[in-house]
Design an enzyme around this catalytic site. Structure first.
Site, PDB file in Angstrom:
ATOM      1  N   ASP A 129      52.365 -28.951 -65.287  1.00 48.67           N
ATOM      2  CA  ASP A 129      51.491 -29.299 -66.415  1.00 48.67           C
ATOM      3  C   ASP A 129      51.682 -30.762 -66.782  1.00 48.67           C
ATOM      4  O   ASP A 129      52.814 -31.206 -67.026  1.00 48.67           O
ATOM      5  CB  ASP A 129      51.830 -28.427 -67.622  1.00 48.67           C
ATOM      6  CG  ASP A 129      50.979 -28.791 -68.824  1.00 48.67           C
ATOM      7  OD1 ASP A 129      49.772 -28.547 -68.781  1.00 48.67           O
ATOM      8  OD2 ASP A 129      51.531 -29.354 -69.787  1.00 48.67           O
TER       9      ASP A 129
ATOM     10  N   HIS B  18      27.450 -21.674 -84.157  1.00 56.00           N
ATOM     11  CA  HIS B  18      27.056 -22.969 -83.613  1.00 56.00           C
ATOM     12  C   HIS B  18      25.978 -22.808 -82.547  1.00 56.00           C
ATOM     13  O   HIS B  18      25.651 -23.756 -81.843  1.00 56.00           O
ATOM     14  CB  HIS B  18      28.263 -23.693 -83.015  1.00 56.00           C
ATOM     15  CG  HIS B  18      29.367 -23.897 -83.987  1.00 56.00           C
ATOM     16  ND1 HIS B  18      30.517 -23.149 -83.964  1.00 56.00           N
ATOM     17  CD2 HIS B  18      29.484 -24.744 -85.037  1.00 56.00           C
ATOM     18  CE1 HIS B  18      31.305 -23.525 -84.950  1.00 56.00           C
ATOM     19  NE2 HIS B  18      30.699 -24.490 -85.619  1.00 56.00           N
TER      20      HIS B  18
ATOM     21  N   GLY C  28      32.524 -28.028 -90.019  1.00 49.59           N
ATOM     22  CA  GLY C  28      31.320 -28.728 -89.621  1.00 49.59           C
ATOM     23  C   GLY C  28      30.147 -28.400 -90.525  1.00 49.59           C
ATOM     24  O   GLY C  28      30.045 -27.300 -91.061  1.00 49.59           O
ATOM     25  N   SER C  29      29.241 -29.361 -90.708  1.00 50.10           N
ATOM     26  CA  SER C  29      28.029 -29.116 -91.487  1.00 50.10           C
ATOM     27  C   SER C  29      27.008 -28.368 -90.622  1.00 50.10           C
ATOM     28  O   SER C  29      27.219 -28.135 -89.439  1.00 50.10           O
ATOM     29  CB  SER C  29      27.456 -30.439 -91.977  1.00 50.10           C
ATOM     30  OG  SER C  29      28.351 -31.074 -92.876  1.00 50.10           O
TER      31      SER C  29
ATOM     32  N   GLY D 282      49.055 -25.486 -83.053  1.00 47.68           N
ATOM     33  CA  GLY D 282      48.417 -25.481 -81.743  1.00 47.68           C
ATOM     34  C   GLY D 282      48.314 -24.099 -81.137  1.00 47.68           C
ATOM     35  O   GLY D 282      47.515 -23.855 -80.248  1.00 47.68           O
TER      36      GLY D 282
END
Length: 629
Positions: free
Chosen positions: A605, A250, A62-63, A534
């Site tokens: 699930d 962030h 991310g920027s 994952g």
């Protein structure tokens, strides 16, 4: 009181592309791909993938963390940087564009940072003030996007390795599949890898040096303010006279909010946390040589950063018995306009120091800006066109991409079986939509059925016109493309990874007909890829809890020379049993990891049930086609 932030920008939605334009105008050694706004890739102006004879080193994310990562593109460091929107992971297509643009026969190394968010409770104490706080964190999606891009690049013939960096020392040792956050130490890994690549090492050796470097670094940050996103209001979450320890880049909450302390106290505490023998974040002991990085978070004056550096060096030497060989002070990985700094300590030896000292033209290491100025932008490279073995497809140029329309006019026996299996599997998911949503409303966010429904309907629609059903490998690849386009989110990426891994395995088969064993090998490769990128495995309450038992039974029956169709059906029964067993599992991945175990025990699930459903429907359809009902 919150108030509108003051920013010297135009449209908040254009800040990343306008930053890139200014960057390449400033530094003549850089270019960007002409794919705005979807593709935001900065690359070396002197590198072309067609002719580049060294390992390409690619990073991104991310920027909002500038100069990371685009400011470290240059000879001797990164070959390309993939820019997402502010605090958002770059798209798979953007990552692929970067790989295609700079990767030659030596291959590419992708350096990926891990970002952690709220997931579990634990305590963290700041002993100087006696203050304690509670925090939660969770694994996020950069690893999935870069993982899927890597798998697709491999299927296109590129050599690709991935190194994941997690150098955060503020949070407790990870549990489940959540990893340590990637912070400013990533830049040191970038430099080591870039220097190794510039020296002409192989992809395997460059990746090995990067991995080793990543294991030697610990980082922790402290902030006086939170950051403000472009176009958003400024938060007063910290309040006057407060500071936050161990926050993420962030702006997510950190380990503790405490009274403002002197830099002496802060530096002392941060170094003790990084070098703590109890947590053993980094393999650094008394007598070792180290590198120190003081990283500004965006709004910290150089004066304050130098004060922190001046206090950290003698503490490392006198209190911790370490030899400080290098000190890097400046802003490397920021968080927009956050005030504060992070400290990184890296164990060093002569080999690492040689890589850190090697020449580079990356502008923010820093270097000068001399050199001839080439064109600021170059075209986005086109993906290779997949040609089917029967050459029955037509090519359609749509926007900047080539789409293959390749459904055969006549299906062979294998194509007919594949068609009924895909149709049955998709319809099973469609029919299960409401049940999946019902289960997911308890175990997740309530949209599993709707998400899977979108993917299934896209598969049925695309199969009518586009799938080369006489070619199983290419058909599986096209299924992945349909899923990525229609599903979105984490589920879409995971199923696309699943399909890409199966495609790569099947493509290795040079014969026209795919055997049962080769289908089994493709399933095994898919499960391994989903687990790798994952982070889940058996018992984590995911789709793998249906597919792993299915694979085990399928392999056992085929080795016993059971009829392949019978083996397929029996394995589908194992998939259903495995999916049902998730009721007894505590979730360690996804949103269900937030949900108490007693609530999860009431439902299976949804992802596992969806996987078991389509798998069993495909098996029964194949049985009906091959053996009769």
């Amino acid at each position: 009181m919150a108030f509108q932030a003051k920013k010297l920008i135009n449209d908040p939605n254009d800040v990343v592309t306008e930053f890139i334009e200014g960057l390449v105008e400033t530094y003549p050694g850089l270019q960007y791909l002409d794919g705005f706004p979807q593709v935001k890739v900065v690359l070396r102006a002197d590198v072309s993938g067609a002719t580049y004879n060294k390992v390409a080193v690619i990073s991104g994310g991310g920027s909002g963390h500038e100069p990371a990562h685009s400011g470290f593109v240059g000879e001797g460091m990164l070959t390309a940087a993939i820019c997402g929107d502010v605090f958002a992971s770059p798209s798979v297509d953007s990552i692929l564009a970067g790989v295609r643009a700079v990767t030659g026969p030596m291959g590419a190394l992708l350096i990926v940072t891990v970002s952690c968010r709220l997931n579990w409770l634990d305590s963290w104490k700041f002993t100087e003030s006696g203050c304690s706080a509670m925090f939660l964190y969770n694994y996020t999606g950069d690893r999935l996007n870069f993982g899927l891009a890597a798998e697709e690049a491999k299927s296109e013939g590129y050599k690709v390795e991935i190194v994941i960096v997690g150098d955060d020392c503020a949070l407790p040792p990870p549990r489940g599949i959540a990893g340590r956050r990637g912070l400013a130490g990533t830049i040191l890994v970038d430099k080591v890898a870039g220097a190794a690549a510039a020296a002409g090492l192989s992809l395997v050796d460059v990746a090995a040096e990067a991995r080793r470097a990543s294991e030697m670094i610990g980082t922790m940050g402290v902030a006086l303010t939170v950051c403000t996103l472009p176009g958003q209001v400024t938060s007063d979450r910290l309040g006057p006279g407060k500071m936050e320890l161990g926050l993420g880049i962030h702006g997510e909450p950190g380990a503790a909010v405490v009274d403002l302390q002197s830099v002496d106290v802060v530096v002392s505490h941060v170094l003790k946390q990084i070098l703590s023998p109890e947590t053993n974040y980094v393999p650094i002991t008394r007598g070792n040589r180290v590198v120190l990085m003081i990283n500004g978070l965006g709004a910290t004056p150089a004066m304050e950063l130098m004060i922190a550096a001046g206090k950290a060096v003698p503490r490392l030497q006198l209190e911790h018995g370490l030899a400080v060989d290098r000190v890097y002070t400046g802003s490397f990985v920021t968080s927009l306009n956050m005030a504060g700094f992070s400290i990184s300590v890296m164990k060093a030896d002569q080999a690492i120091l040689q890589r850190l000292d090697a020449a580079t033209k990356a502008p923010y290491w820093p270097v000068g800006v001399d050199g001839n100025r080439p064109a600021a932008k170059i075209p986005v490279p086109m993906p290779p066109c997949h040609s089917t073995k029967s050459d029955e497809g037509l090519l359609l140029h749509h926007s900047n991409y080539i789409v293959s329309l390749s459904r055969p006019q006549m299906l062979n026996g294998q194509g007919c079986i594949l068609e009924v299996a895909i149709e049955a599997a998709a319809n099973a998911v469609i029919n299960l939509r409401d049940r999946l949503n019902e289960w997911d409303s308890i175990a997740g966010d309530g949209d599993c059925g709707s998400t899977m429904f979108r993917g299934a309907t896209a598969i049925l629609e695309d199969m009518k016109n586009f799938y080369p059903l006489n070619d199983p490998a290419e058909t599986v690849n096209e299924i992945g493309s349909s899923i990525r386009r229609a599903m979105g989110g984490t589920s879409g990426i995971i199923y696309d990874i699943f399909c890409k891994a199966a495609y790569a395995q099947l493509k290795a088969n040079t014969k026209t007909v795919v055997t049962a064993k080769q289908w089994k090998d493709a399933l095994e490769a898919s499960i391994a890829a989903v687990s790798k990128y994952g982070g889940a495995s058996a018992g984590y309450r995911t789709m793998l809890d249906a597919l792993i038992p299915a694979l085990a039974v399928l392999q056992e029956r085929l080795e016993a020379e059971e009829n392949p169709v019978t083996a397929f059906v029996l394995s589908s029964e194992a998939a259903l049993v495995g999916a049902e067993s998730t009721k007894q599992m505590q979730a360690q991945a996804g949103r269900s990891s937030y949900v108490p175990g007693e609530i999860l025990a009431s439902v299976p699930d949804p992802g596992a049930m969806a996987a078991a459903s389509w798998y069993q429907a495909a098996a029964l359809a194949v049985k009906g086609k091959c053996m009769g009902s």
